[in-house]
Motif scaffolding. Structure first.
Motif, PDB file in Angstrom:
ATOM      1  N   LEU A  44      29.201   3.025   1.163  1.00 12.31           N
ATOM      2  CA  LEU A  44      28.910   2.457   2.481  1.00 12.31           C
ATOM      3  C   LEU A  44      27.561   1.751   2.511  1.00 12.31           C
ATOM      4  CD1 LEU A  44      30.101   5.421   4.677  1.00 12.31           C
ATOM      5  CD2 LEU A  44      31.048   3.122   4.707  1.00 12.31           C
ATOM      6  N   SER A  81      33.112   0.234   1.323  1.00 11.05           N
ATOM      7  CA  SER A  81      32.455  -0.979   1.828  1.00 11.05           C
ATOM      8  C   SER A  81      33.481  -2.028   2.265  1.00 11.05           C
ATOM      9  CB  SER A  81      31.524  -1.559   0.772  1.00 11.05           C
ATOM     10  OG  SER A  81      32.262  -1.849  -0.396  1.00 11.05           O
ATOM     11  N   GLY A  84      35.469  -1.608   6.611  1.00  9.47           N
ATOM     12  CA  GLY A  84      34.744  -1.671   7.888  1.00  9.47           C
ATOM     13  C   GLY A  84      35.670  -1.766   9.102  1.00  9.47           C
ATOM     14  N   ASP A  85      36.757  -2.527   8.971  1.00 12.42           N
ATOM     15  CA  ASP A  85      37.662  -2.696  10.120  1.00 12.42           C
ATOM     16  C   ASP A  85      38.279  -1.360  10.543  1.00 12.42           C
ATOM     17  OD1 ASP A  85      37.136  -5.313   9.854  1.00 12.42           O
ATOM     18  OD2 ASP A  85      39.122  -5.911   9.113  1.00 12.42           O
ATOM     19  N   TYR A  87      36.950   1.616  10.163  1.00  9.58           N
ATOM     20  CA  TYR A  87      35.957   2.467  10.834  1.00  9.58           C
ATOM     21  C   TYR A  87      35.646   1.932  12.237  1.00  9.58           C
ATOM     22  CZ  TYR A  87      35.456   3.536   5.890  1.00  9.58           C
ATOM     23  OH  TYR A  87      35.715   3.837   4.588  1.00  9.58           O
ATOM     24  N   ARG A 178      27.666   4.916  13.534  1.00  6.07           N
ATOM     25  CA  ARG A 178      27.297   3.614  12.950  1.00  6.07           C
ATOM     26  C   ARG A 178      25.799   3.432  13.106  1.00  6.07           C
ATOM     27  NH1 ARG A 178      28.658  -1.758  15.788  1.00  6.07           N
ATOM     28  NH2 ARG A 178      26.466  -1.499  16.240  1.00  6.07           N
ATOM     29  N   VAL A 183      25.695  -0.179   9.246  1.00 11.24           N
ATOM     30  CA  VAL A 183      26.353   0.631   8.210  1.00 11.24           C
ATOM     31  C   VAL A 183      27.052   1.823   8.878  1.00 11.24           C
ATOM     32  CG1 VAL A 183      25.965   2.114   6.192  1.00 11.24           C
ATOM     33  CG2 VAL A 183      24.732  -0.055   6.399  1.00 11.24           C
ATOM     34  N   PHE A 184      28.321   2.002   8.566  1.00  8.51           N
ATOM     35  CA  PHE A 184      29.074   3.129   9.140  1.00  8.51           C
ATOM     36  C   PHE A 184      28.613   4.433   8.492  1.00  8.51           C
ATOM     37  CE2 PHE A 184      31.727  -0.578   9.844  1.00  8.51           C
ATOM     38  CZ  PHE A 184      31.988  -0.447  11.202  1.00  8.51           C
TER      39      PHE A 184
END
Ligand code: GLU
Length: 310
Positions: A44, A81, A84-85, A87, A178, A183-184
């Motif tokens: 991540l 990485s 993202g969508d 999360y 987040r 960054v999640f």
């Protein structure tokens, strides 16, 4: 659901005995029962994780040398990485339930205002921004982190190794899903990924035991299935230090370079996992045939080193 395990390393360094121990137990546990074993690369924080492709390739090579392989190999979607969508959608769902709020507290403010650190280094957020959120205060200019508000609720589970564990969620407090740099956060990503990739059994280090109630709560809030957990002891050097901190020579690559064979390293790890009486060479096939999770010790295990082979 098909029995499915996983290994989810953060490739911040080269694979050392402690990582290999975790991968081995997770692998044996599902493979001895005909299940699937998946790899997930927890990258991540790309900024803090340079040389990712090289490190991931080295990690796969070290694990394959030991006899640990992954069903489906390594797919681009196995990198956090790239997810993202997924999360962002999970955060949206939590937000629609009124659980997410923006937090502008700086690191310094957090440290000044938070409750005393817990023994494992965590601290509970004091709720400054949650109070602002409830009051409907206008937003700050700087980008916020996003936190979830946890209820005063005790979440417990039966760990396959550690036994029953429970914790009130307010102990760890409202946590970040987040960061302000976009960054999640680990807690969110790990829970969502385990559920969405069909993981039914999570084997990982005992240092993550206290993160588990929050992850279970997240999964329940998101309507996702909760896996079975098994938290394994940590490996230490004979002097009690965490193995990962011991200088350099615990990487699997260095064992290989010193002429050790996979069965030598498996022997060391199998004895640490309580599967054999002595650290004598053993094959993966032998371990698969006799694996018994109930024999895994419940406390940290000291391991020695293997002498070089001539
Ligand atoms: N990525 C974490 C680590 O390398 C493990 C996360 C997990 O197994 O849940 O320590």
């Amino acid at each position: 659901m098909e029995l499915t395990g996983r290994f989810a390393p953060t490739p911040s360094g080269y694979l050392h005995l402690g990582n290999a121990f975790c991968a081995l137990v997770a692998f044996l546990s599902v493979k001895s029962r005909g299940g699937r074993f998946l790899l997930r690369v927890e990258d991540l924080d790309r900024v803090r994780l340079p040389d990712m492709p090289e490190r991931t390739a080295a990690l796969l090579c070290d694990l394959a040398w030991l006899g640990i392989t992954f069903d489906g190999g390594l797919d681009p979607s196995d990198y956090q990485s790239a997810r993202g969508d997924v999360y962002a959608a999970a955060i949206e769902k939590l937000r629609s339930r009124g659980l997410v709020y923006p937090c502008w507290c700086s690191r310094a403010e957090l440290h000044a205002a938070t409750a005393p650190h817990l023994s494992d280094g965590r601290y509970a957020y004091s709720g400054t921004c949650y109070k602002r959120f409830l009051r409907g205060d206008p937003p700050d200019k700087k980008p916020p982190a996003l936190r979830v508000h946890v209820p005063d609720e005790t979440v417990g589970f039966d760990d396959l190794i550690a036994g029953h564990y429970e914790e009130n969620l307010t102990l760890g407090g409202d946590f970040i899903v987040r960061r302000s740099d976009g960054v999640f956060a680990y807690q969110l990503a790990v829970a969502v990924d385990d559920a969405l990739t069909g993981v039914t059994e999570v084997v990982r280090g005992r240092d993550l035991l206290s993160s588990t109630p929050a992850q279970i709560w997240l999964l329940r809030e998101l309507g996702l299935p909760v896996p079975q957990y098994a938290h394994i002891p940590l490996l230490t050097a004979p002097d009690g230090r965490r193995l990962s901190k011991r200088d350099g020579d615990d990487s699997l690559a260095s064992y290989r370079e010193r002429g050790c064979r996979p069965e030598d390293v498996l022997g060391l790890l199998a004895a640490a996992a309580g599967q054999t009486d002595r650290a004598e060479p053993v094959s993966m096939a032998e371990l698969l045939a006799c694996f018994d999770i109930t024999k895994i010790p419940k406390t940290d295990v000291a391991v020695g080193t293997l002498p070089p082979r001539i």
